[in-house]
Design an enzyme around this catalytic site. Structure first.
Site, PDB file in Angstrom:
ATOM      1  N   TYR A  61      21.174  43.952  -0.212  1.00 27.46           N
ATOM      2  CA  TYR A  61      22.153  44.891   0.346  1.00 27.46           C
ATOM      3  C   TYR A  61      21.772  46.339   0.000  1.00 27.46           C
ATOM      4  O   TYR A  61      21.771  47.211   0.853  1.00 27.46           O
ATOM      5  CB  TYR A  61      23.537  44.554  -0.209  1.00 27.46           C
ATOM      6  CG  TYR A  61      24.669  45.370   0.377  1.00 27.46           C
ATOM      7  CD1 TYR A  61      25.194  45.068   1.631  1.00 27.46           C
ATOM      8  CD2 TYR A  61      25.232  46.434  -0.325  1.00 27.46           C
ATOM      9  CE1 TYR A  61      26.244  45.813   2.167  1.00 27.46           C
ATOM     10  CE2 TYR A  61      26.278  47.174   0.196  1.00 27.46           C
ATOM     11  CZ  TYR A  61      26.786  46.858   1.441  1.00 27.46           C
ATOM     12  OH  TYR A  61      27.823  47.595   1.972  1.00 27.46           O
ATOM     13  N   LYS A 126      46.431  47.609   2.833  1.00 29.20           N
ATOM     14  CA  LYS A 126      47.297  48.605   2.217  1.00 29.20           C
ATOM     15  C   LYS A 126      48.396  49.144   3.138  1.00 29.20           C
ATOM     16  O   LYS A 126      49.516  49.323   2.710  1.00 29.20           O
ATOM     17  CB  LYS A 126      46.441  49.765   1.710  1.00 29.20           C
ATOM     18  CG  LYS A 126      45.541  49.325   0.550  1.00 29.20           C
ATOM     19  CD  LYS A 126      45.301  50.422  -0.418  1.00 29.20           C
ATOM     20  CE  LYS A 126      43.951  51.032  -0.292  1.00 29.20           C
ATOM     21  NZ  LYS A 126      43.549  51.800  -1.448  1.00 29.20           N
ATOM     22  N   ALA A 192      35.154  52.841   1.736  1.00 30.47           N
ATOM     23  CA  ALA A 192      36.328  52.572   2.582  1.00 30.47           C
ATOM     24  C   ALA A 192      37.616  52.906   1.837  1.00 30.47           C
ATOM     25  O   ALA A 192      38.543  53.497   2.397  1.00 30.47           O
ATOM     26  CB  ALA A 192      36.343  51.116   3.035  1.00 30.47           C
ATOM     27  N   GLU A 196      40.196  55.619   3.198  1.00 31.27           N
ATOM     28  CA  GLU A 196      41.582  55.227   3.506  1.00 31.27           C
ATOM     29  C   GLU A 196      42.575  56.037   2.670  1.00 31.27           C
ATOM     30  O   GLU A 196      43.667  56.343   3.125  1.00 31.27           O
ATOM     31  CB  GLU A 196      41.768  53.722   3.300  1.00 31.27           C
ATOM     32  CG  GLU A 196      41.067  52.916   4.395  1.00 31.27           C
ATOM     33  CD  GLU A 196      41.146  51.414   4.189  1.00 31.27           C
ATOM     34  OE1 GLU A 196      42.197  50.905   3.805  1.00 31.27           O
ATOM     35  OE2 GLU A 196      40.101  50.752   4.415  1.00 31.27           O
ATOM     36  N   HIS A 200      45.691  59.280   3.760  1.00 32.10           N
ATOM     37  CA  HIS A 200      47.085  59.452   3.312  1.00 32.10           C
ATOM     38  C   HIS A 200      47.383  60.899   2.920  1.00 32.10           C
ATOM     39  O   HIS A 200      48.543  61.231   2.647  1.00 32.10           O
ATOM     40  CB  HIS A 200      47.355  58.569   2.082  1.00 32.10           C
ATOM     41  CG  HIS A 200      47.507  57.116   2.405  1.00 32.10           C
ATOM     42  ND1 HIS A 200      48.658  56.574   2.895  1.00 32.10           N
ATOM     43  CD2 HIS A 200      46.634  56.099   2.294  1.00 32.10           C
ATOM     44  CE1 HIS A 200      48.498  55.278   3.077  1.00 32.10           C
ATOM     45  NE2 HIS A 200      47.278  54.966   2.726  1.00 32.10           N
TER      46      HIS A 200
HETATM   47  P1  NAD Z   1      33.316  49.540   1.028  1.00 31.94           P
HETATM   48  O1  NAD Z   1      33.218  50.680   1.983  1.00 31.94           O
HETATM   49  O2  NAD Z   1      32.716  49.698  -0.321  1.00 31.94           O
HETATM   50  O3  NAD Z   1      32.659  48.236   1.684  1.00 31.94           O
HETATM   51  C1  NAD Z   1      33.008  47.775   2.955  1.00 31.94           C
HETATM   52  C2  NAD Z   1      32.066  46.626   3.327  1.00 31.94           C
HETATM   53  O4  NAD Z   1      32.499  46.097   4.591  1.00 31.94           O
HETATM   54  C3  NAD Z   1      30.599  47.014   3.491  1.00 31.94           C
HETATM   55  O5  NAD Z   1      29.794  46.019   2.887  1.00 31.94           O
HETATM   56  C4  NAD Z   1      30.385  46.988   4.999  1.00 31.94           C
HETATM   57  O6  NAD Z   1      29.050  46.626   5.359  1.00 31.94           O
HETATM   58  C5  NAD Z   1      31.355  45.901   5.410  1.00 31.94           C
HETATM   59  N1  NAD Z   1      31.740  45.977   6.816  1.00 31.94           N
HETATM   60  C6  NAD Z   1      32.175  47.068   7.505  1.00 31.94           C
HETATM   61  N2  NAD Z   1      32.393  46.741   8.802  1.00 31.94           N
HETATM   62  C7  NAD Z   1      32.068  45.437   8.936  1.00 31.94           C
HETATM   63  C8  NAD Z   1      32.044  44.527  10.018  1.00 31.94           C
HETATM   64  N3  NAD Z   1      32.414  44.897  11.244  1.00 31.94           N
HETATM   65  N4  NAD Z   1      31.644  43.250   9.793  1.00 31.94           N
HETATM   66  C9  NAD Z   1      31.270  42.854   8.560  1.00 31.94           C
HETATM   67  N5  NAD Z   1      31.272  43.668   7.486  1.00 31.94           N
HETATM   68  C10 NAD Z   1      31.657  44.939   7.677  1.00 31.94           C
HETATM   69  O7  NAD Z   1      34.867  49.107   0.952  1.00 31.94           O
HETATM   70  P2  NAD Z   1      35.763  48.941  -0.368  1.00 31.94           P
HETATM   71  O8  NAD Z   1      35.922  50.284  -0.998  1.00 31.94           O
HETATM   72  O9  NAD Z   1      35.248  47.791  -1.153  1.00 31.94           O
HETATM   73  O10 NAD Z   1      37.218  48.589   0.255  1.00 31.94           O
HETATM   74  C11 NAD Z   1      37.501  47.411   0.976  1.00 31.94           C
HETATM   75  C12 NAD Z   1      38.987  47.383   1.341  1.00 31.94           C
HETATM   76  O11 NAD Z   1      39.785  47.095   0.199  1.00 31.94           O
HETATM   77  C13 NAD Z   1      39.531  48.691   1.901  1.00 31.94           C
HETATM   78  O12 NAD Z   1      40.234  48.428   3.097  1.00 31.94           O
HETATM   79  C14 NAD Z   1      40.474  49.178   0.846  1.00 31.94           C
HETATM   80  O13 NAD Z   1      41.580  49.910   1.348  1.00 31.94           O
HETATM   81  C15 NAD Z   1      40.948  47.884   0.239  1.00 31.94           C
HETATM   82  N6  NAD Z   1      41.499  48.094  -1.102  1.00 31.94           N
HETATM   83  C16 NAD Z   1      42.727  47.567  -1.401  1.00 31.94           C
HETATM   84  C17 NAD Z   1      43.291  47.767  -2.662  1.00 31.94           C
HETATM   85  C18 NAD Z   1      44.635  47.180  -3.016  1.00 31.94           C
HETATM   86  O14 NAD Z   1      45.040  47.307  -4.158  1.00 31.94           O
HETATM   87  N7  NAD Z   1      45.350  46.552  -2.104  1.00 31.94           N
HETATM   88  C19 NAD Z   1      42.602  48.511  -3.615  1.00 31.94           C
HETATM   89  C20 NAD Z   1      41.347  48.995  -3.316  1.00 31.94           C
HETATM   90  C21 NAD Z   1      40.804  48.787  -2.051  1.00 31.94           C
END
Ligand code: NAD
Length: 333
Positions: A61, A126, A192, A196, A200
């Site tokens: 990756y 979220k 991401a 996101e 906000h």
């Molecule tokens: P990131 O940007 O680090 O990684 C995203 C991954 O998704 C990458 O590997 C990318 O290649 C892949 N991706 C993107 N589009 C794709 C597609 N069409 N098909 C397959 N894979 C695809 O993201 P992150 O920072 O790890 O965040 C992931 C999610 O988790 C976000 O939506 C974020 O809001 C959420 N999150 C939630 C909480 C919570 O407490 N609820 C906390 C943190 C993050």
């Protein structure tokens, strides 16, 4: 639960291999009850029935741009999720995907339904509006044989579930306040999540944040010394607590501080639940996460706890969608 349900190992896939996806894979390494067998990123996917190797996936990756480059077990594809899910037997997926645009997660779920996949799905979604869209798919998910647990990260997730437990002391809930502190050494590890969060900020929309280049994000963070202060966020904790019957959603507020330059949390993450007991006393319960626990630990640990719970529902034939406030997460051994 019978002994077969307890001993059967769960084959797990992770969609998205960014910050949370990689942390999720690492967290699963010592687990006996779950085996990590499938992964997809934006341009490829990989599957290995006896378990994927974390280091090889990371190398592929980081250095080649996708897990699809892995020799023998990887495939490059622009439709990585669809290709992966329709080919291989996987019990449940953690959707560690960006929800950009705000309808993206729902479109991924539709892929699962369209290919006739059956199993357990867990997200860490979220935004309230995104969760509303997913909850609207309840009938379709039930008919498809999918058990979907939504809002299973930290907030929403761990803290929202804790609020539901804390509410039991009260006859009426006056206020639920969630405050989070996140410390990450480098924003690019969680692109991401940071985009996101920017969405906000006052003056920004999800579309604007999605369209920002990495340089533009870095420039914005440079102006604030790497700090994002977030208030009155559109967070699905409000909807989840309303659905759980605690209080109307306008009594729930979520905000926090994200430091994108230091791994230490800028403030402690906590949830405060204020209410009136049946004797008429007003009080506040506070549940505070340990400062040493990272966002990744709190999100991914919770997501897999719910994936285990969801598997038990699925094995008993219960399909459809539930939020993290309706089910207890199960500890994964
Ligand atoms: P990131 O940007 O680090 O990684 C995203 C991954 O998704 C990458 O590997 C990318 O290649 C892949 N991706 C993107 N589009 C794709 C597609 N069409 N098909 C397959 N894979 C695809 O993201 P992150 O920072 O790890 O965040 C992931 C999610 O988790 C976000 O939506 C974020 O809001 C959420 N999150 C939630 C909480 C919570 O407490 N609820 C906390 C943190 C993050």
């Amino acid at each position: 639960m019978n002994s077969t349900e307890q001993t059967q190992s769960i084959n797990v896939g992770i969609l998205g291999f960014g910050g949370l996806g990689q942390a999720a894979a690492q967290l699963l390494q010592p687990k006996q009850e779950m085996q990590w067998v499938a992964v997809a990123d934006q341009t490829g996917y990989a599957y290995q029935a006896q378990g994927l190797n974390l280091q090889s996936c990371r190398n592929s990756y980081r250095h080649q741009g996708s897990v699809g480059h892995l020799e023998e077990i990887g495939t490059l594809s622009q439709t990585s999720i669809r290709d992966l899910i329709q080919q291989y037997p996987v019990d449940g997926y953690f959707l560690a995907l960006p929800n950009l645009p705000n309808t993206f997660m729902a479109s991924v779920v539709r892929e699962f339904i369209n290919v006739g996949w059956q199993g357990v799905l867990v997200d860490a979604l979220k935004r309230t509006s995104a969760m509303e869209e997913l909850l609207g798919m309840k009938q379709e998910l039930a008919a498809a044989g999918i058990t979907y647990l939504t809002g299973c990260g930290a907030t929403p997730g761990l803290l929202t579930a804790a609020a539901t437990v804390a509410a039991q002391s009260y006859a009426e809930i006056h206020e639920v306040n969630i405050t989070f502190g996140v410390g990450i050494a480098n924003w690019e590890a969680y692109r991401a999540t940071i985009r996101e969060d920017i969405a906000h900020l006052p003056g920004y929309t999800v579309e604007q944040a999605k369209a920002m280049s990495d340089d533009e994000v870095a420039a914005l963070l440079a102006e604030t010394d790497g700090i994002l202060k977030l208030e009155n966020m559109e967070h699905a904790d409000d909807l989840m607590l309303e659905l759980a019957g605690l209080c109307p959603r306008d009594r729930v507020s979520v905000g926090g501080v994200v430091d994108t330059r230091h791994a230490e949390k800028p403030i402690s993450t906590n949830v405060q639940v204020t209410g009136r007991t049946f004797e008429g006393k007003i009080s506040t319960h506070t549940f505070t996460l340990g400062n040493e626990t990272s966002m990744a630990a709190n999100v991914c640990g919770t997501a897999f706890g719910y994936l285990k719970a969801g598997t038990q529902f699925h094995r008993r034939g219960w399909y459809g969608v539930m939020t993290a406030t309706e089910v207890m997460p199960q500890f994964v051994k």
